[in-house]
Every structure is written in C-alpha cells, then in structure tokens.
Design a protein around this motif. Structure first.
Motif, PDB file in Angstrom:
ATOM      1  N   ILE B 171     -32.382  48.541  -6.318  1.00  0.00           N
ATOM      2  CA  ILE B 171     -31.092  47.866  -6.560  1.00  0.00           C
ATOM      3  C   ILE B 171     -30.179  48.740  -7.429  1.00  0.00           C
ATOM      4  O   ILE B 171     -28.968  48.755  -7.259  1.00  0.00           O
ATOM      5  CB  ILE B 171     -31.306  46.486  -7.215  1.00  0.00           C
ATOM      6  CG1 ILE B 171     -32.121  45.604  -6.261  1.00  0.00           C
ATOM      7  CG2 ILE B 171     -29.960  45.821  -7.510  1.00  0.00           C
ATOM      8  CD1 ILE B 171     -32.252  44.183  -6.731  1.00  0.00           C
ATOM      9  N   GLU B 173     -28.096  51.603  -8.314  1.00  0.00           N
ATOM     10  CA  GLU B 173     -27.457  52.552  -7.402  1.00  0.00           C
ATOM     11  C   GLU B 173     -27.793  54.007  -7.730  1.00  0.00           C
ATOM     12  O   GLU B 173     -27.976  54.827  -6.821  1.00  0.00           O
ATOM     13  CB  GLU B 173     -25.937  52.335  -7.430  1.00  0.00           C
ATOM     14  CG  GLU B 173     -25.273  52.879  -6.177  1.00  0.00           C
ATOM     15  CD  GLU B 173     -23.761  52.694  -6.183  1.00  0.00           C
ATOM     16  OE1 GLU B 173     -23.298  51.740  -6.825  1.00  0.00           O
ATOM     17  OE2 GLU B 173     -23.065  53.511  -5.555  1.00  0.00           O
ATOM     18  N   GLN B 237     -29.142  46.938   2.203  1.00  0.00           N
ATOM     19  CA  GLN B 237     -27.993  46.653   1.333  1.00  0.00           C
ATOM     20  C   GLN B 237     -27.775  45.142   1.202  1.00  0.00           C
ATOM     21  O   GLN B 237     -27.535  44.620   0.108  1.00  0.00           O
ATOM     22  CB  GLN B 237     -26.730  47.310   1.893  1.00  0.00           C
ATOM     23  CG  GLN B 237     -26.648  48.807   1.608  1.00  0.00           C
ATOM     24  CD  GLN B 237     -25.668  49.535   2.531  1.00  0.00           C
ATOM     25  OE1 GLN B 237     -24.933  48.911   3.291  1.00  0.00           O
ATOM     26  NE2 GLN B 237     -25.676  50.870   2.472  1.00  0.00           N
ATOM     27  N   ILE B 238     -27.884  44.448   2.298  1.00  0.00           N
ATOM     28  CA  ILE B 238     -27.693  42.981   2.275  1.00  0.00           C
ATOM     29  C   ILE B 238     -28.787  42.330   1.425  1.00  0.00           C
ATOM     30  O   ILE B 238     -28.512  41.483   0.566  1.00  0.00           O
ATOM     31  CB  ILE B 238     -27.689  42.404   3.714  1.00  0.00           C
ATOM     32  CG1 ILE B 238     -26.511  42.971   4.511  1.00  0.00           C
ATOM     33  CG2 ILE B 238     -27.651  40.875   3.698  1.00  0.00           C
ATOM     34  CD1 ILE B 238     -26.548  42.682   6.001  1.00  0.00           C
ATOM     35  N   ALA B 241     -28.134  42.926  -2.206  1.00  0.00           N
ATOM     36  CA  ALA B 241     -27.131  42.004  -2.748  1.00  0.00           C
ATOM     37  C   ALA B 241     -27.751  40.633  -3.006  1.00  0.00           C
ATOM     38  O   ALA B 241     -27.491  39.993  -4.035  1.00  0.00           O
ATOM     39  CB  ALA B 241     -25.957  41.878  -1.773  1.00  0.00           C
ATOM     40  N   SER B 244     -29.787  40.844  -6.173  1.00  0.00           N
ATOM     41  CA  SER B 244     -28.900  40.864  -7.353  1.00  0.00           C
ATOM     42  C   SER B 244     -28.438  39.456  -7.702  1.00  0.00           C
ATOM     43  O   SER B 244     -28.316  39.088  -8.864  1.00  0.00           O
ATOM     44  CB  SER B 244     -27.660  41.722  -7.086  1.00  0.00           C
ATOM     45  OG  SER B 244     -28.052  43.015  -6.735  1.00  0.00           O
ATOM     46  N   GLU B 245     -28.186  38.657  -6.655  1.00  0.00           N
ATOM     47  CA  GLU B 245     -27.740  37.274  -6.867  1.00  0.00           C
ATOM     48  C   GLU B 245     -28.904  36.334  -7.183  1.00  0.00           C
ATOM     49  O   GLU B 245     -28.708  35.135  -7.382  1.00  0.00           O
ATOM     50  CB  GLU B 245     -27.010  36.764  -5.612  1.00  0.00           C
ATOM     51  CG  GLU B 245     -25.645  37.424  -5.399  1.00  0.00           C
ATOM     52  CD  GLU B 245     -25.064  37.097  -4.010  1.00  0.00           C
ATOM     53  OE1 GLU B 245     -25.544  36.145  -3.360  1.00  0.00           O
ATOM     54  OE2 GLU B 245     -24.141  37.827  -3.580  1.00  0.00           O
ATOM     55  N   THR B 331     -24.435  36.563   3.209  1.00  0.00           N
ATOM     56  CA  THR B 331     -24.254  37.761   2.393  1.00  0.00           C
ATOM     57  C   THR B 331     -23.855  38.949   3.266  1.00  0.00           C
ATOM     58  O   THR B 331     -23.013  39.771   2.898  1.00  0.00           O
ATOM     59  CB  THR B 331     -25.552  38.108   1.626  1.00  0.00           C
ATOM     60  OG1 THR B 331     -26.080  36.906   1.059  1.00  0.00           O
ATOM     61  CG2 THR B 331     -25.319  39.137   0.545  1.00  0.00           C
ATOM     62  N   HIS B 335     -20.614  41.329   2.937  1.00  0.00           N
ATOM     63  CA  HIS B 335     -20.845  42.754   2.710  1.00  0.00           C
ATOM     64  C   HIS B 335     -20.155  43.605   3.771  1.00  0.00           C
ATOM     65  O   HIS B 335     -19.477  44.587   3.471  1.00  0.00           O
ATOM     66  CB  HIS B 335     -22.358  43.001   2.709  1.00  0.00           C
ATOM     67  CG  HIS B 335     -22.742  44.446   2.646  1.00  0.00           C
ATOM     68  ND1 HIS B 335     -22.817  45.136   1.455  1.00  0.00           N
ATOM     69  CD2 HIS B 335     -23.061  45.329   3.631  1.00  0.00           C
ATOM     70  CE1 HIS B 335     -23.171  46.387   1.718  1.00  0.00           C
ATOM     71  NE2 HIS B 335     -23.323  46.530   3.019  1.00  0.00           N
TER      72      HIS B 335
END
Lengths: 361, 361
Positions: B171, B173, B237-238, B241, B244-245, B331, B335
């Motif tokens: 996660i 970057e 990537q999805i 995200a 992260s949420e 998401t 995105h």
C-alpha cells in the motif's frame, strides 16, 4: 437424430440425484469386469492394434456420479496390469467419456481429474458430448468402447405409436393387455433401428479389431413379454395409479412414451449378426439382483432409482415440477410394497441384464 | 503442478459472468483470424500432415460463454473454405476445448453442440479438462493449437515472492515503487518457467509440422515496466484502495499474488527460441483497444471485466463473498474514473496484445 426428450439422469449430488441412486448400476459395472479385462488383454497383445503405443478407451452414456468413471477405470487398470506383468513400457492411454449434452458434466470433470494420475502410463482424459446415435469420434480412433446401462435408451419414442397416437400405457387394464403386442412390437422396431445405427457408427470409429463391451437391461428370450418385463413398465404403472387418483392428467399420460427398450438376448444377437460390423465374442445373461442383499431392495430405494432416471422426462411431460415427483415416490412406494406382498417369494425376475463382448469384424 | 488458486472465469450466464463481460476478448479473437487462416491453409496443403484425412484443432483455456468456441470456429471455417475452393473431399475435423476443471463446462457443452453440424465435413467435438501446464492430449495427435487470452495465467504465484513473503502490492507507494523490479522480475521468471514447459508439452502433442497460434496480453519491449503495465496492476490498485479504506484486511492483501504475467514481445521471442520446439512464423504486437469505440470503454465495463476474471481468486483469498465484490466494483469505478481524468487523452496504452504463430520445428 437425438431425442428431443430430456433423457439425462437427475443432476448434481443431492438426495434425489442419480449419483446417490445408482448402486444397482455400480454392481452391474463390476459384473462387466471379466469381459472388459479379457478384451483389454486381447487388444494389448495385438501388435497391429498397439503399433502406435496408444490406447483409446471410451465410455458411452457415462452419466454422472461415481459410476461415470467406473468402466474406464476397470479398463485402465487392466491395461496397467498387462504391461506391468510383461515388464513392457506402458502405452499412452486416452480415456474419453460420452453422454448427452444435458448431462451434468461439471460433476463428471471432477471424477475425471481423479482418473488422471502422475506417472505411468500417461493418461489423458476428455469428454465427448453428444448422442451415441451420431458420430462422436474420428474414424478408426478408438480401441475399446464400454457402455453400461445406457443402450436401452432409444433415440426417440417409437414412431408408430406416436404417429398413430396409440398410448404406450392405457389405464384400462383390458385395453392395455390387448394392446401389449402392438406396443412392445413398436418399441422393438425402434430399438432395432437405433441399435443397428449404433453398431454402424461405432464400427467406423473403432480401430481394426477394436473391441466393445456393453451391458443393457433386457429379458430372457424364453420368457414372454409381459407388462413388467418392459423397462418403463413400473414407472408407467405408478403414473397410471396417479392418473386414476386424478393427480396427473389422464390424457397427458396417453401421450407419454418413455424412450427405453430392453431387448431379449435373441433379439440382440440377431441385430448384431444382421448389421455385420461385429462378431460376438461372448454374451452373458444374468439376473441383476442375484447376489444382492434383497433386504436392501426396499420399495423406497427402487422408486428413488426410477425417479433418478425418469424425473427429467416425467417433469418435462407433465410440466409441474416439485409436487409431481413427491407424489410419484409416495404412489411408487405403495405400489411396490403391494406388488412385493402379492409376489411369490423369489419368483424369477422378469428382467435380466445382457452383457455382450464384441470384436470389430 | 496446476495452481491451487481458483483460476477460472466467473461462471454461468448472469450479469457478472465472464460470458457477459468478455467483448474485449472477442475483439481480440477476431484479430487472430488472419494468422489462424494462414496456419490452416498451410496445414491443409501439407500432404504429410493431412495424410490420414483428419484434422484435430484444440483451443487451450477456452473459458466459457460465447467466446469459448470462437477460435475453433474460425479454424473450422478456414478448413471448410480451403477444401471447398480446391473441390477436394473434406477431412474429418475434431474440435477439442480445454480449460481447468473448475471451468463451467455445462455452458461450454451447449456452445459445442452448435459447432457440430450435420453435413460436410464431419465434425466431432470434445472437452479436455486440465491445466495446460500438464500433458492434455496424446502424443502427435493435434494439428493446430489456438489460445486467446489464457497464457498469461501462470501455473502458480511467483515462488520467490511467496517464499520470501514479499508482497506483490504494498500500500505504501514508495515501498511499492522501489520494489517494482523485484516483483516484476519474480513474475517474469515464473512465466519463463511456465511458458517453457507449455511449449515442451505442446511440442509433444502436435503432429510433425503442426501449428500453434496464440495471443496473450503483454507489453512493448521498448516501454519500461510500470505498475500499470502489469496485468494484475489495476486489480491490485483497487484492492489497495479498499485496504486503505479498511474494507479489506491490509495483511491479507500482502499475501495475495494474482498469478498472471504479460511478457514483452522480446521476452516471448527469447523463451520460444531457447526452448527450441517451435519456429516463429509471425509475431504481431498491437494496442488491444485500437479500433474500438473508446466511449464504450467505461469504468463500469472495465471494472466488470476485471471482476469476471479475478472474482474467484479475490473471494477465495479474502473469504467474504458478496459484499467484497460489490465494494470492488464501487472502488474500481471511482479509481478508473479518476485515472481517466488525469490521463493525457489518447496516451499510449501501456499494455498490448501479443499474437504469435508458431510451427513445430
């Protein structure tokens, strides 16, 4: 060419599935073992047949459930033992399973995976969907065909009956008894037509001197045709009782033709000889329930076997799923219990199994 | 040998099924047509190859839905036209479809039935379940292999990453960017191993001078590896995200390796040349969305394509079906919409399709 009726066994793995109601078929497959073993040994000993180091084994009408791979497993094991005994390198074995496109192939694929094992011999597996009344395999590509309990399924209902709107089963007992020769004759003619075509097609698909071991229900030639020697007889009797009770429509029953026929051993021999692609290496006739524990043959089990085999056809014809089959089981249990009580103990079974081992002429 | 991850497309025929979310794959299959046509004409003109009057065509990784029979239909039509043009008798054609045992074969069988037609040439069809990283067909039995959008599936996640517990997608970057060469390298090594094995196996199964036309997603050799040139990049990537949420567990994401790799054209050429069973007759590199109406490439369609391909793996890994995929779609749409707005219009697509036509050496 293929029947428009839904001729497939009950799907999946639930209580009413074919997979859970086919122990009788399994016993039958074991009875075919000596004939399959002998055919495999002869094939493997034939240097022409085995010249390419490959052996293609196909089961016709594999259905689903644990029995689907039983015959090919017997043949595979016989091949393994043969080459192990001779200490010769194993051929590659290709195992193919056939059934109609409506069969539950997702279940079959899972059984097939178990047949493929790492190591000798290399086993590759496949599924060939389609009617065995059509060409299924490339010419001269198959070494051994097996089939258990499938060839009594006709390509369609007897034409004469359907065209002339003669009910296969009339609720009136007298009408039914009088009409029995006409009905049985129409079924026999359809079987002759279908089985002749079947032999022609398989003859094209086999390698020279290829083999075929098949088993199907039928009757002894020295016994007369009776209502209960007809393969669909018991199911029709149950449906007849349901129609009498008003549970199903009488007129709908008049147009139901369950497309199965069990030939006599003589009938089978005659068709094979007339068609001419094969010579008969061996033919056996036996009582399918001999050696089985009769206590296990409860009305419940018997009617559930009928349900697993005929439910798709019955439901498609009467068009009311769910309830009709529960009623079929209830009426069936009653009918079979009554029948059992009225029968002389250990009376000769009117239905037999015919097993025949053929060699491509 | 086969991956233990559930690598199959979404089943059935519903809205989230692969069958309804594979129009991109269908366009790609049409792009393979000229190469398949050419390979078929060469095969049919080769008297050695066609000496037995038979032609065996197999699709590897057919999946389900309408695309399952697209490539074999192209090859079948090319064969038909060739012999019609020459006014020569048609060979028998055997069409075989392969995919992993978890594939929805009941749907495939229904498409196969449509491929078989009465008349010339005789077409027989079959299904061969199993991993294409194992032997699937008898030695020297297949004339033409086709495969579209399947060979980027690895036999398993890259060993180095799994053993050393290096997350494919971090996660953070900065960590992710620094680690990209390690991750991409591990995927490339696994692909090299798998594709080499694939070539060896198919080499054994093809007839002499047999052909293979395959297409798979990849990248241009002259473009550097970036996060978005990785096949599994967008899905990761999805999921990143979502982690992260707090919708999915961050640590579970660390152990997810989606087993797909898109090689560069040079990478592919090198592996084929090193393995040695095949010579390259033609290789094409093209932008998969060129010629497509970009307006149709909505975030919704794109994320549904990802869902159809990766849902089984994602659900199996995170173990909470239903909600997780709805969240994935939500998401994902967000995105992809953001990404689209930030991108320069008509920027060069980082991913390409590689099509290669091979001849058995």
């Amino acid at each position: 060419m293929a029947s428009k009726q839904m001729v497939h066994m009950n799907q999946g793995q639930g209580e009413t599935s074919y997979a859970h109601n086919s122990s009788f078929q399994s016993a039958e497959q074991n009875r075919m073992k000596p004939l399959i073993d002998a055919a495999v040994v002869e094939l493997c000993s034939n240097t022409t047949t085995m010249s390419h180091g490959k052996m293609v084994i196909a089961d016709l009408g594999c259905s689903c459930g644990p029995n689907a791979v039983a015959l090919v497993s017997i043949a595979l094991e016989a091949t393994r033992s043969h080459f192990l005994r001779l200490r010769q390198p194993h051929p590659e074995v290709c195992v193919l399973l056939n059934d109609l496109p409506y069969n539950d192939f997702n279940t079959v694929v899972k059984s097939l995976v178990a047949v493929r094992q790492i190591g000798e011999p290399l086993v590759v597996t496949g599924i060939v969907p389609g009617s065995f009344y059509e060409r299924l395999f490339p010419s001269g590509s198959v070494h051994l065909f097996c089939s258990s309990n499938s060839l009594h399924w006709l390509s369609k209902a007897p034409e004469d009956l359907r065209i002339n709107q003669i009910p296969a089963y009339d609720i009136d007992e007298n009408v039914r008894r009088e009409r029995l020769p006409v009905v049985a004759g129409a079924y026999a003619r359809q079987f002759r037509k279908d089985f002749t075509l079947f032999l022609q097609l398989r003859g094209q698909e086999l390698v020279p001197e290829g083999r075929m071991v098949v088993s199907l229900p039928g009757r002894r030639s020295d016994e007369p045709v009776t209502e209960s020697s007809l393969i669909w007889g018991t199911a029709a009797q149950i449906l007849g009782a349901m129609a009498s009770e008003g549970v199903i429509d009488k007129e709908r029953l008049d147009s139901l033709y369950i497309p199965v026929h069990g030939p006599s051993d003589e009938e089978l021999r005659e068709i094979i000889q007339e068609e001419g692609s094969f010579s008969i290496s061996e033919m056996r006739v036996h009582d399918p329930i001999s050696g089985m524990d009769r206590a296990l043959l409860t009305p419940n089990r018997m009617v559930n076997s009928l349900r697993a085999a005929f439910e798709p056809i019955i439901v498609q014809h009467f068009g009311s799923p769910g309830e009709i089959m529960d009623e079929f089981v209830r009426t069936g249990e009653e009918h079979l219990s009554l029948q059992r009580r009225s029968q002389v103990k250990h009376a000769r079974n009117p239905r037999v199994m015919l097993v025949v081992s053929l060699t491509k002429a």
